[in-house]
Design a protein around this motif. Structure first.
Motif, mmCIF file in Angstrom:
data_model
loop_
_atom_site.group_PDB
_atom_site.id
_atom_site.type_symbol
_atom_site.label_atom_id
_atom_site.label_comp_id
_atom_site.label_asym_id
_atom_site.label_seq_id
_atom_site.Cartn_x
_atom_site.Cartn_y
_atom_site.Cartn_z
ATOM 1 N N GLN A 120 0.695 -1.157 0.084
ATOM 2 C CA GLN A 120 -0.032 -0.072 0.029
ATOM 3 C C GLN A 120 0.766 1.178 -0.028
ATOM 4 O O GLN A 120 0.417 2.011 -0.858
ATOM 5 C CB GLN A 120 -0.953 0.127 1.246
ATOM 6 N N ASN A 197 -8.213 5.676 -1.293
ATOM 7 C CA ASN A 197 -7.657 5.035 -0.170
ATOM 8 C C ASN A 197 -7.179 5.897 1.045
ATOM 9 O O ASN A 197 -6.189 5.571 1.787
ATOM 10 C CB ASN A 197 -6.285 4.196 -0.934
ATOM 11 N N LEU A 442 -7.188 -1.508 5.572
ATOM 12 C CA LEU A 442 -6.167 -0.625 5.443
ATOM 13 C C LEU A 442 -5.604 -0.273 6.533
ATOM 14 O O LEU A 442 -4.237 -0.052 6.393
ATOM 15 C CB LEU A 442 -6.828 0.554 4.618
#
Length: 446
Positions: A120, A197, A442
């Motif tokens: 990520q 995100n 996340l």
């Protein structure tokens, strides 16, 4: 003692090989739009070296590649050009064409043979670096026009006036508005990824979006500006969380703003007007009495393609003979005094270009290479890859992307990156869950 040093070196290589590989990937991305091609060529060489030291041994890498059906499919396009050398007459040009197409096999092998995925944080850093590199290129071109630095465009030579649009900007970096606009559209996709995100503040997102949009309109690429509007409509319709009435209002405002800019901004207005006039005269493209500037070169090229003998349509005319064939046929559409007007202009359609070189099956293969992954990305919810494939498919309709090194690298690099390194099984499966579970994932990953 020797064994201990070897173990230490092996530990260091394993520890930093992924970082070096990621650095090389970023180096390729940010150097794509650099002037000339030498820096980007060096970055590809660096990526090859990083790949050799990354992960498993070379034999295992090629086994991984051979087991990756998608990577092999992507590579078929390159092998098609090689097959076209068999029946080409201009072998020297054919070999140069194949040399330009090397990234079509380099990136699928390198990025398709690894089991490593971008994390990520790496995807976030990559997105920021690519967006920043495009903005710097844009600022640099404006700066060069203002201070008369670097190569000057033909329009400046003829008029002596500084123009901040289209090729007057891209001449400074040895680029073309079509390819640079495509690069900026990819930046918008990555920018939306950052917002989705929670990797960018909304204020920063808005500022970067405005800057990227402003330069896109300066470039005045006809398809680039139109696809920009398509992306904006997509983002508003699918990404903005507001009630339907406000959303509809935003969509109407976006469309009206687009058409107002088209009508009022001279570079875009002029380019669309010229295109419309030339397309309108499609019935007269074979009439030699009609001046060449009133004819649409893309329509003439399409007419040449479909007028080929059946055997040429089926098997192609050879990798190195396509341009010679086009130049010869162009003369039949032009008045005597302007017989060389379209000389050296390719089909401006990648499907025609590939089919003309290696046969109709080549164009079918290219369509499958695009639509196959597009269907998979739609099914799996791989939004960034889906948008990329839609954009490149539409650009292929009006541009022979593979006829320049920059176009080949733009397609093959981002196609392979998004197909092989951008998504893993966890990410894909979580995209189909609720937003709450995705946010939780996340946070855990960070």
């Amino acid at each position: 003692m020797g064994k201990g040093i070897f173990k230490d070196m092996n530990f260091v290589v394993k520890k930093y090989s992924n970082s070096f590989f990621f650095f090389a990937i970023c180096f390729v991305a940010i150097s794509i739009n650099f002037p000339k091609h030498s820096i980007n060529s060096i970055s590809i060489i660096v990526l090859c070296i990083a790949w050799l030291f990354n992960g498993v041994n070379l034999k295992k890498k090629f086994v991984n590649f051979l087991n990756n059906k998608t990577a092999i499919l992507f590579s078929f396009v390159f092998f098609c050009y090689c097959i076209g050398l068999v029946h080409t007459q201009n072998l020297d040009r054919g070999l140069r064409v194949v040399e330009i197409k090397l990234p079509l096999i380099i990136f699928p092998i390198i990025l398709g043979s690894t089991s490593w995925f971008l994390s990520q944080k790496q995807k976030t850093l990559f997105s920021y670096l690519f967006i920043a590199s495009n903005l710097l290129i844009g600022i640099f071109t404006i700066f060069c026009v203002y201070f008369d630095i670097g190569p000057v465009s033909e329009r400046f030579i003829q008029t002596g006036i500084k123009y901040y649009s289209h090729s007057d900007l891209t001449t400074k970096v040895d680029n073309h508005p079509t390819y640079l606009s495509f690069s900026f559209l990819i930046s918008l996709i990555f920018l939306q990824y950052l917002l989705d995100n929670n990797r960018i503040k909304k204020v920063v997102f808005i500022m970067l979006f405005i800057l990227l949009s402003f330069y896109l309109f300066l470039l005045s690429s006809k398809l680039g500006v139109f696809l920009y509007l398509t992306l904006v409509i997509y983002f508003i319709y699918f990404k903005v969380r507001i009630n339907k009435q406000v959303k509809l209002g935003l969509l109407i405002i976006s469309v009206l703003t687009f058409f107002c800019v088209m009508v009022t901004q001279n570079p875009i207005q002029k380019r669309y007007k010229e295109e419309f006039v030339s397309i309108k005269s499609f019935k007269n493209i074979r009439n030699k009495e009609v001046p060449f500037y009133l004819k649409n070169q893309r329509l003439i090229a399409a007419d040449i393609f479909f007028s080929q003998p059946s055997l040429d349509l089926l098997f192609g005319i050879g990798t190195g003979d396509t341009q010679d064939y086009l130049d010869k046929k162009y003369r039949r559409y032009l008045e005597i005094v302007n017989r060389g007007a379209f000389k050296d202009l390719n089909y401006h359609n990648q499907f025609f270009q590939l089919s003309s070189a290696i046969g109709f099956l080549g164009g079918i293969l290219l369509i499958y290479v695009l639509l196959g992954p597009l269907c998979v990305s739609l099914k799996n919810g791989n939004e960034e890859y889906m948008l990329f494939l839609l954009l490149i498919f539409l650009f292929f309709l009006i541009e022979s992307f593979f006829e320049t090194q920059r176009g080949v690298v733009l397609y093959s690099f981002f196609n392979s990156l998004l197909a092989f390194l951008w998504y893993n099984k966890k990410t894909v499966s979580l995209k189909n869950r609720t937003s709450h579970s995705t946010n939780k994932f996340l946070k855990d990953e960070l």
